[in-house]
Motif scaffolding. Structure first.
Motif, mmCIF file in Angstrom:
data_model
loop_
_atom_site.group_PDB
_atom_site.id
_atom_site.type_symbol
_atom_site.label_atom_id
_atom_site.label_comp_id
_atom_site.label_asym_id
_atom_site.label_seq_id
_atom_site.Cartn_x
_atom_site.Cartn_y
_atom_site.Cartn_z
ATOM 1 N N ASN A 1 14.182 29.956 24.724
ATOM 2 C CA ASN A 1 14.581 29.039 25.787
ATOM 3 C C ASN A 1 15.594 29.732 26.693
ATOM 4 O OD1 ASN A 1 13.243 26.393 25.320
ATOM 5 N ND2 ASN A 1 14.228 26.587 23.319
ATOM 6 N N GLY A 2 15.358 29.641 27.966
ATOM 7 C CA GLY A 2 16.232 30.301 28.926
ATOM 8 C C GLY A 2 15.771 31.688 29.307
ATOM 9 N N LYS A 3 14.868 32.277 28.519
ATOM 10 C CA LYS A 3 14.343 33.600 28.828
ATOM 11 C C LYS A 3 13.332 33.504 29.972
ATOM 12 C CE LYS A 3 16.374 36.009 25.495
ATOM 13 N NZ LYS A 3 17.310 37.132 25.774
ATOM 14 N N LYS A 4 13.228 34.594 30.722
ATOM 15 C CA LYS A 4 12.258 34.657 31.814
ATOM 16 C C LYS A 4 10.952 35.236 31.257
ATOM 17 C CE LYS A 4 15.864 35.479 35.269
ATOM 18 N NZ LYS A 4 16.405 36.448 36.265
ATOM 19 N N LEU A 5 9.975 34.378 31.086
ATOM 20 C CA LEU A 5 8.699 34.779 30.504
ATOM 21 C C LEU A 5 7.588 34.666 31.543
ATOM 22 C CD1 LEU A 5 8.983 32.878 27.092
ATOM 23 C CD2 LEU A 5 9.767 35.196 27.653
ATOM 24 N N CYS A 6 6.560 35.446 31.339
ATOM 25 C CA CYS A 6 5.433 35.424 32.271
ATOM 26 C C CYS A 6 4.126 35.354 31.489
ATOM 27 C CB CYS A 6 5.439 36.670 33.150
ATOM 28 S SG CYS A 6 4.218 36.611 34.499
ATOM 29 N N SER A 7 3.205 34.527 31.975
ATOM 30 C CA SER A 7 1.872 34.453 31.410
ATOM 31 C C SER A 7 0.895 34.104 32.533
ATOM 32 C CB SER A 7 1.807 33.439 30.267
ATOM 33 O OG SER A 7 0.626 33.633 29.508
ATOM 34 N N VAL A 8 -0.338 33.806 32.159
ATOM 35 C CA VAL A 8 -1.373 33.564 33.156
ATOM 36 C C VAL A 8 -1.724 32.089 33.235
ATOM 37 C CG1 VAL A 8 -3.833 33.924 33.605
ATOM 38 C CG2 VAL A 8 -2.371 35.867 33.115
ATOM 39 N N THR A 9 -1.903 31.604 34.432
ATOM 40 C CA THR A 9 -2.273 30.208 34.659
ATOM 41 C C THR A 9 -3.544 29.867 33.899
ATOM 42 O OG1 THR A 9 -1.341 30.326 36.894
ATOM 43 C CG2 THR A 9 -2.830 28.490 36.420
ATOM 44 N N GLY A 10 -3.514 28.773 33.138
ATOM 45 C CA GLY A 10 -4.693 28.336 32.400
ATOM 46 C C GLY A 10 -4.828 28.923 31.013
ATOM 47 N N SER A 11 -3.925 29.815 30.632
ATOM 48 C CA SER A 11 -4.012 30.440 29.308
ATOM 49 C C SER A 11 -3.367 29.552 28.249
ATOM 50 C CB SER A 11 -3.316 31.806 29.321
ATOM 51 O OG SER A 11 -1.921 31.656 29.509
ATOM 52 N N THR A 12 -3.821 29.697 27.006
ATOM 53 C CA THR A 12 -3.203 28.943 25.915
ATOM 54 C C THR A 12 -1.777 29.417 25.684
ATOM 55 O OG1 THR A 12 -4.158 30.486 24.307
ATOM 56 C CG2 THR A 12 -5.371 28.458 24.740
ATOM 57 N N SER A 13 -1.505 30.673 25.987
ATOM 58 C CA SER A 13 -0.155 31.218 25.792
ATOM 59 C C SER A 13 0.855 30.467 26.670
ATOM 60 C CB SER A 13 -0.130 32.711 26.126
ATOM 61 O OG SER A 13 -0.984 33.429 25.271
ATOM 62 N N ALA A 14 0.482 30.224 27.919
ATOM 63 C CA ALA A 14 1.369 29.484 28.819
ATOM 64 C C ALA A 14 1.591 28.068 28.302
ATOM 65 C CB ALA A 14 0.781 29.455 30.228
ATOM 66 N N GLN A 15 0.530 27.432 27.840
ATOM 67 C CA GLN A 15 0.646 26.079 27.309
ATOM 68 C C GLN A 15 1.513 26.038 26.061
ATOM 69 O OE1 GLN A 15 -0.530 23.291 28.832
ATOM 70 N NE2 GLN A 15 -1.084 24.695 30.484
ATOM 71 N N ASN A 16 1.356 27.037 25.195
ATOM 72 C CA ASN A 16 2.160 27.082 23.975
ATOM 73 C C ASN A 16 3.646 27.206 24.283
ATOM 74 O OD1 ASN A 16 -0.103 26.930 22.359
ATOM 75 N ND2 ASN A 16 -0.257 29.141 22.041
ATOM 76 N N ILE A 17 3.987 28.017 25.274
ATOM 77 C CA ILE A 17 5.391 28.190 25.652
ATOM 78 C C ILE A 17 5.952 26.862 26.163
ATOM 79 C CG2 ILE A 17 6.959 29.241 27.338
ATOM 80 C CD1 ILE A 17 6.242 31.153 25.121
ATOM 81 N N LYS A 18 5.216 26.219 27.052
ATOM 82 C CA LYS A 18 5.697 24.975 27.676
ATOM 83 C C LYS A 18 5.766 23.811 26.694
ATOM 84 C CE LYS A 18 2.709 25.096 31.125
ATOM 85 N NZ LYS A 18 1.981 24.779 32.390
ATOM 86 N N ASN A 19 4.803 23.749 25.786
ATOM 87 C CA ASN A 19 4.702 22.576 24.919
ATOM 88 C C ASN A 19 5.380 22.721 23.559
ATOM 89 O OD1 ASN A 19 3.143 21.439 26.941
ATOM 90 N ND2 ASN A 19 1.208 22.051 26.011
ATOM 91 N N GLU A 20 5.475 23.950 23.047
ATOM 92 C CA GLU A 20 5.945 24.103 21.678
ATOM 93 C C GLU A 20 7.023 25.169 21.476
ATOM 94 O OE1 GLU A 20 2.659 24.622 18.990
ATOM 95 O OE2 GLU A 20 1.372 23.266 20.132
ATOM 96 N N ILE A 21 6.763 26.376 21.952
ATOM 97 C CA ILE A 21 7.609 27.508 21.575
ATOM 98 C C ILE A 21 8.957 27.498 22.278
ATOM 99 C CG2 ILE A 21 7.772 30.029 21.552
ATOM 100 C CD1 ILE A 21 4.682 30.070 21.358
ATOM 101 N N ALA A 22 8.946 27.329 23.598
ATOM 102 C CA ALA A 22 10.203 27.375 24.362
ATOM 103 C C ALA A 22 10.069 26.545 25.635
ATOM 104 C CB ALA A 22 10.567 28.822 24.692
ATOM 105 N N PRO A 23 10.153 25.222 25.515
ATOM 106 C CA PRO A 23 9.983 24.344 26.682
ATOM 107 C C PRO A 23 10.981 24.608 27.805
ATOM 108 C CG PRO A 23 9.876 23.092 24.639
ATOM 109 C CD PRO A 23 10.359 24.456 24.271
ATOM 110 N N LYS A 24 12.139 25.184 27.466
ATOM 111 C CA LYS A 24 13.172 25.422 28.482
ATOM 112 C C LYS A 24 13.195 26.869 28.967
ATOM 113 C CE LYS A 24 16.170 21.682 26.852
ATOM 114 N NZ LYS A 24 17.524 21.316 26.343
ATOM 115 N N ALA A 25 12.182 27.631 28.606
ATOM 116 C CA ALA A 25 12.082 28.995 29.126
ATOM 117 C C ALA A 25 11.741 28.950 30.611
ATOM 118 C CB ALA A 25 11.012 29.772 28.372
ATOM 119 N N GLN A 26 12.132 29.990 31.325
ATOM 120 C CA GLN A 26 11.766 30.102 32.736
ATOM 121 C C GLN A 26 10.394 30.775 32.786
ATOM 122 O OE1 GLN A 26 14.993 31.615 35.308
ATOM 123 N NE2 GLN A 26 16.364 31.408 33.536
#
Length: 279
Positions: free
Chosen positions: A146-171
Protein backbone atom coordinates in the motif's frame (compact mmCIF):
# COMPACT_ATOMS: atom_id res chain seq x y z
CA UNK A 1 -31.25 -30.15 -78.18
CA UNK A 2 -31.74 -32.67 -75.42
CA UNK A 3 -27.98 -32.79 -74.81
CA UNK A 4 -27.81 -29.01 -74.47
CA UNK A 5 -30.68 -29.04 -71.98
CA UNK A 6 -28.97 -31.62 -69.80
CA UNK A 7 -25.69 -29.72 -69.99
CA UNK A 8 -27.36 -26.48 -68.98
CA UNK A 9 -29.07 -28.14 -66.04
CA UNK A 10 -25.79 -29.70 -64.94
CA UNK A 11 -24.09 -26.35 -65.13
CA UNK A 12 -26.78 -24.86 -62.93
CA UNK A 13 -26.34 -27.58 -60.33
CA UNK A 14 -22.56 -27.18 -60.47
CA UNK A 15 -22.85 -23.41 -60.00
CA UNK A 16 -25.14 -23.89 -57.02
CA UNK A 17 -22.67 -26.36 -55.50
CA UNK A 18 -19.84 -23.88 -55.90
CA UNK A 19 -21.94 -21.18 -54.26
CA UNK A 20 -22.73 -23.42 -51.30
CA UNK A 21 -19.07 -24.32 -50.92
CA UNK A 22 -18.04 -20.68 -51.00
CA UNK A 23 -20.62 -19.82 -48.36
CA UNK A 24 -19.43 -22.66 -46.17
CA UNK A 25 -15.85 -21.44 -46.27
CA UNK A 26 -16.82 -18.27 -44.41
CA UNK A 27 -16.54 -20.22 -41.18
CA UNK A 28 -12.73 -20.10 -41.42
CA UNK A 29 -11.18 -22.34 -38.80
CA UNK A 30 -14.23 -22.56 -36.53
CA UNK A 31 -14.87 -26.16 -37.57
CA UNK A 32 -11.41 -27.10 -36.34
CA UNK A 33 -10.85 -29.55 -39.18
CA UNK A 34 -8.22 -27.65 -41.14
CA UNK A 35 -8.54 -28.62 -44.77
CA UNK A 36 -6.35 -25.79 -46.02
CA UNK A 37 -8.41 -23.10 -44.33
CA UNK A 38 -6.92 -20.44 -42.12
CA UNK A 39 -7.19 -20.32 -38.36
CA UNK A 40 -6.80 -17.08 -36.44
CA UNK A 41 -5.23 -17.20 -32.99
CA UNK A 42 -5.13 -14.36 -30.49
CA UNK A 43 -1.77 -13.84 -28.77
CA UNK A 44 0.23 -11.07 -27.13
CA UNK A 45 2.77 -9.20 -29.23
CA UNK A 46 4.80 -7.61 -26.43
CA UNK A 47 5.55 -10.35 -23.89
CA UNK A 48 9.03 -11.86 -24.31
CA UNK A 49 9.01 -15.56 -23.49
CA UNK A 50 5.20 -15.66 -23.74
CA UNK A 51 4.06 -13.97 -26.94
CA UNK A 52 6.32 -11.63 -28.89
CA UNK A 53 6.30 -10.27 -32.41
CA UNK A 54 9.91 -10.19 -33.53
CA UNK A 55 11.38 -7.37 -35.68
CA UNK A 56 11.36 -9.68 -38.72
CA UNK A 57 7.61 -10.32 -38.32
CA UNK A 58 7.93 -13.81 -36.85
CA UNK A 59 6.52 -14.79 -33.45
CA UNK A 60 8.08 -16.40 -30.40
CA UNK A 61 7.13 -17.42 -26.89
CA UNK A 62 5.59 -20.22 -24.87
CA UNK A 63 2.01 -19.27 -25.80
CA UNK A 64 3.01 -19.16 -29.46
CA UNK A 65 4.48 -22.67 -29.21
CA UNK A 66 1.36 -23.95 -27.44
CA UNK A 67 -0.97 -22.30 -29.95
CA UNK A 68 1.03 -23.65 -32.90
CA UNK A 69 0.98 -27.19 -31.50
CA UNK A 70 -2.77 -27.01 -30.83
CA UNK A 71 -3.56 -25.59 -34.28
CA UNK A 72 -1.57 -28.38 -35.94
CA UNK A 73 -3.48 -30.97 -33.91
CA UNK A 74 -6.69 -29.32 -35.14
CA UNK A 75 -5.51 -29.99 -38.68
CA UNK A 76 -3.90 -26.70 -39.71
CA UNK A 77 -0.52 -26.36 -41.33
CA UNK A 78 1.77 -23.77 -39.77
CA UNK A 79 1.41 -21.55 -42.84
CA UNK A 80 -2.34 -21.46 -42.26
CA UNK A 81 -2.06 -20.04 -38.73
CA UNK A 82 -2.65 -16.29 -38.51
CA UNK A 83 -1.60 -14.68 -35.23
CA UNK A 84 -3.59 -11.62 -34.19
CA UNK A 85 -2.63 -9.23 -31.39
CA UNK A 86 -5.15 -9.49 -28.57
CA UNK A 87 -4.64 -7.03 -25.67
CA UNK A 88 -5.81 -8.13 -22.22
CA UNK A 89 -8.76 -5.74 -22.14
CA UNK A 90 -10.09 -6.97 -25.50
CA UNK A 91 -9.82 -10.75 -25.20
CA UNK A 92 -13.47 -11.49 -24.39
CA UNK A 93 -14.70 -9.07 -27.05
CA UNK A 94 -12.39 -10.56 -29.68
CA UNK A 95 -13.90 -14.00 -29.10
CA UNK A 96 -17.47 -12.71 -29.02
CA UNK A 97 -16.94 -10.77 -32.26
CA UNK A 98 -15.40 -13.79 -33.94
CA UNK A 99 -12.12 -11.98 -34.64
CA UNK A 100 -10.17 -15.04 -33.48
CA UNK A 101 -10.85 -18.79 -33.27
CA UNK A 102 -9.08 -19.18 -29.95
CA UNK A 103 -6.83 -17.17 -27.65
CA UNK A 104 -3.55 -18.22 -26.04
CA UNK A 105 -2.36 -15.00 -24.43
CA UNK A 106 -1.39 -15.48 -20.76
CA UNK A 107 -5.15 -15.79 -20.28
CA UNK A 108 -5.85 -16.61 -16.62
CA UNK A 109 -9.02 -18.59 -15.98
CA UNK A 110 -11.42 -16.94 -13.51
CA UNK A 111 -15.16 -16.93 -12.83
CA UNK A 112 -15.77 -13.49 -14.31
CA UNK A 113 -14.21 -14.50 -17.63
CA UNK A 114 -15.87 -17.93 -17.63
CA UNK A 115 -19.22 -16.14 -17.68
CA UNK A 116 -18.28 -14.67 -21.08
CA UNK A 117 -16.04 -17.27 -22.74
CA UNK A 118 -15.16 -20.95 -22.39
CA UNK A 119 -11.70 -22.24 -21.54
CA UNK A 120 -9.62 -25.26 -22.44
CA UNK A 121 -6.76 -26.20 -20.14
CA UNK A 122 -5.14 -25.01 -17.99
CA UNK A 123 -1.76 -25.49 -19.68
CA UNK A 124 0.44 -23.48 -17.27
CA UNK A 125 0.27 -22.48 -13.61
CA UNK A 126 1.91 -19.12 -12.97
CA UNK A 127 1.93 -16.81 -9.93
CA UNK A 128 1.59 -13.05 -9.67
CA UNK A 129 4.89 -11.46 -8.69
CA UNK A 130 6.72 -8.14 -8.86
CA UNK A 131 9.54 -7.08 -11.15
CA UNK A 132 11.75 -4.49 -9.45
CA UNK A 133 15.02 -2.74 -10.21
CA UNK A 134 18.09 -4.83 -9.44
CA UNK A 135 19.18 -2.55 -6.59
CA UNK A 136 15.73 -2.55 -4.95
CA UNK A 137 15.89 -3.62 -1.30
CA UNK A 138 12.63 -2.22 0.05
CA UNK A 139 10.28 -4.79 -1.47
CA UNK A 140 10.42 -8.36 -0.24
CA UNK A 141 8.13 -11.00 1.20
CA UNK A 142 5.81 -9.46 3.75
CA UNK A 143 6.30 -5.89 2.52
CA UNK A 144 3.18 -3.73 2.66
CA UNK A 145 2.59 -2.64 -0.91
CA UNK A 146 0.00 0.00 0.00
CA UNK A 147 1.37 3.36 -1.00
CA UNK A 148 3.83 1.84 -3.47
CA UNK A 149 3.77 2.95 -7.10
CA UNK A 150 2.84 -0.17 -9.04
CA UNK A 151 2.14 -0.69 -12.71
CA UNK A 152 0.13 -3.33 -14.54
CA UNK A 153 -1.99 -3.68 -17.66
CA UNK A 154 -5.60 -2.63 -18.05
CA UNK A 155 -7.91 -5.65 -17.93
CA UNK A 156 -5.35 -7.99 -16.36
CA UNK A 157 -6.09 -10.12 -13.30
CA UNK A 158 -2.92 -8.71 -11.73
CA UNK A 159 -4.38 -5.19 -11.74
CA UNK A 160 -7.63 -6.47 -10.26
CA UNK A 161 -5.80 -8.41 -7.56
CA UNK A 162 -3.87 -5.31 -6.49
CA UNK A 163 -7.01 -3.14 -6.33
CA UNK A 164 -9.26 -5.70 -4.68
CA UNK A 165 -7.04 -7.77 -2.41
CA UNK A 166 -3.29 -7.26 -2.26
CA UNK A 167 -2.86 -3.50 -1.88
CA UNK A 168 -6.04 -1.42 -2.35
CA UNK A 169 -4.17 1.76 -1.37
CA UNK A 170 -1.27 1.28 -3.76
CA UNK A 171 -0.76 3.90 -6.45
CA UNK A 172 -1.68 1.69 -9.37
CA UNK A 173 -0.94 2.80 -12.89
CA UNK A 174 -2.72 0.81 -15.60
CA UNK A 175 -1.18 0.96 -19.05
CA UNK A 176 -2.10 -0.61 -22.35
CA UNK A 177 0.99 -2.84 -22.49
CA UNK A 178 3.60 -4.27 -20.14
CA UNK A 179 6.29 -2.57 -22.21
CA UNK A 180 4.95 0.82 -21.09
CA UNK A 181 5.12 -0.35 -17.47
CA UNK A 182 8.69 -1.51 -18.02
CA UNK A 183 9.67 1.92 -19.28
CA UNK A 184 8.17 3.43 -16.12
CA UNK A 185 10.11 0.99 -13.95
CA UNK A 186 13.37 1.74 -15.74
CA UNK A 187 12.89 5.50 -15.35
CA UNK A 188 11.90 5.27 -11.69
CA UNK A 189 8.35 6.49 -12.30
CA UNK A 190 7.02 3.31 -10.66
CA UNK A 191 8.43 1.03 -7.95
CA UNK A 192 7.45 -2.26 -9.52
CA UNK A 193 5.77 -3.92 -12.47
CA UNK A 194 3.30 -6.55 -11.32
CA UNK A 195 2.01 -9.44 -13.35
CA UNK A 196 2.60 -13.18 -13.68
CA UNK A 197 6.07 -14.47 -12.86
CA UNK A 198 6.23 -16.23 -16.25
CA UNK A 199 5.82 -12.89 -18.04
CA UNK A 200 8.27 -11.12 -15.74
CA UNK A 201 10.83 -13.87 -16.30
CA UNK A 202 10.56 -13.31 -20.03
CA UNK A 203 11.37 -9.62 -19.63
CA UNK A 204 14.19 -10.25 -17.17
CA UNK A 205 15.78 -12.68 -19.63
CA UNK A 206 15.99 -10.12 -22.44
CA UNK A 207 19.56 -9.15 -23.35
CA UNK A 208 18.91 -5.42 -22.97
CA UNK A 209 17.52 -5.89 -19.45
CA UNK A 210 19.94 -8.41 -17.98
CA UNK A 211 21.25 -7.16 -14.65
CA UNK A 212 18.77 -4.27 -14.53
CA UNK A 213 15.73 -5.99 -13.04
CA UNK A 214 14.92 -8.91 -10.77
CA UNK A 215 11.86 -10.82 -9.61
CA UNK A 216 10.85 -10.18 -6.01
CA UNK A 217 10.03 -13.87 -5.64
CA UNK A 218 6.51 -13.41 -4.26
CA UNK A 219 3.63 -15.77 -4.99
CA UNK A 220 0.78 -13.29 -4.71
CA UNK A 221 -1.76 -15.42 -6.55
CA UNK A 222 -2.27 -18.51 -8.67
CA UNK A 223 -2.79 -17.87 -12.37
CA UNK A 224 -4.11 -20.83 -14.37
CA UNK A 225 -3.45 -20.12 -18.06
CA UNK A 226 -6.22 -21.40 -20.31
CA UNK A 227 -7.04 -21.21 -23.99
CA UNK A 228 -10.13 -19.08 -24.52
CA UNK A 229 -12.79 -20.00 -27.07
CA UNK A 230 -16.19 -18.56 -27.93
CA UNK A 231 -18.85 -19.24 -25.30
CA UNK A 232 -20.73 -22.47 -25.99
CA UNK A 233 -18.18 -24.01 -28.37
CA UNK A 234 -17.73 -27.19 -26.32
CA UNK A 235 -16.52 -29.13 -29.35
CA UNK A 236 -13.56 -26.81 -29.77
CA UNK A 237 -12.80 -26.97 -26.03
CA UNK A 238 -12.70 -30.78 -26.17
CA UNK A 239 -10.41 -30.82 -29.20
CA UNK A 240 -8.00 -28.32 -27.66
CA UNK A 241 -7.90 -30.23 -24.38
CA UNK A 242 -6.94 -33.40 -26.23
CA UNK A 243 -4.18 -31.50 -28.03
CA UNK A 244 -2.85 -30.09 -24.74
CA UNK A 245 -2.81 -33.54 -23.16
CA UNK A 246 -0.84 -34.87 -26.13
CA UNK A 247 1.59 -31.94 -25.95
CA UNK A 248 2.39 -32.81 -22.34
CA UNK A 249 2.61 -36.57 -22.89
CA UNK A 250 4.92 -36.43 -25.91
CA UNK A 251 7.40 -34.07 -24.23
CA UNK A 252 6.66 -31.02 -26.38
CA UNK A 253 5.34 -29.05 -23.41
CA UNK A 254 8.55 -29.45 -21.42
CA UNK A 255 10.66 -28.54 -24.45
CA UNK A 256 8.65 -25.35 -24.93
CA UNK A 257 9.09 -24.42 -21.26
CA UNK A 258 12.84 -24.90 -21.42
CA UNK A 259 13.20 -23.02 -24.70
CA UNK A 260 11.25 -19.97 -23.55
CA UNK A 261 11.87 -19.72 -19.80
CA UNK A 262 15.16 -21.54 -19.33
CA UNK A 263 17.40 -18.49 -19.91
CA UNK A 264 15.76 -16.67 -16.95
CA UNK A 265 16.09 -19.66 -14.60
CA UNK A 266 12.33 -19.54 -14.16
CA UNK A 267 11.23 -22.26 -11.78
CA UNK A 268 7.97 -23.30 -13.39
CA UNK A 269 5.30 -25.49 -11.88
CA UNK A 270 4.76 -28.96 -13.42
CA UNK A 271 2.28 -29.19 -16.28
CA UNK A 272 -1.20 -28.87 -14.75
CA UNK A 273 -3.84 -31.53 -15.24
CA UNK A 274 -6.54 -30.49 -17.70
CA UNK A 275 -9.52 -29.12 -15.79
CA UNK A 276 -7.59 -28.81 -12.52
CA UNK A 277 -7.82 -25.15 -11.47
CA UNK A 278 -5.56 -24.20 -8.56
CA UNK A 279 -7.26 -21.58 -6.41
Amino acid sequence: MKLRKVTAASATVFALALTATACGSDDGGDSGDGGGKKITVGIKYDQPGIGLKEPDGSFSGFDVDVATYVAKELGYAEKDIEFKETPSADRENALQRGDVDFIAASYSINDERKAKVDFAGPYLLAHQDLLVRADEKGISEGTDLNGKKLCSVTGSTSAQNIKNEIAPKAQLRENGTYSECLDGLASGAVDALTTDDSILAGYAAQDQYKGKFKLAGLKLSNENYGIGVKKGDTEMVDKINKALEKMESDGSWEKAVEANFGPANYKNEPAPKIGDIVK
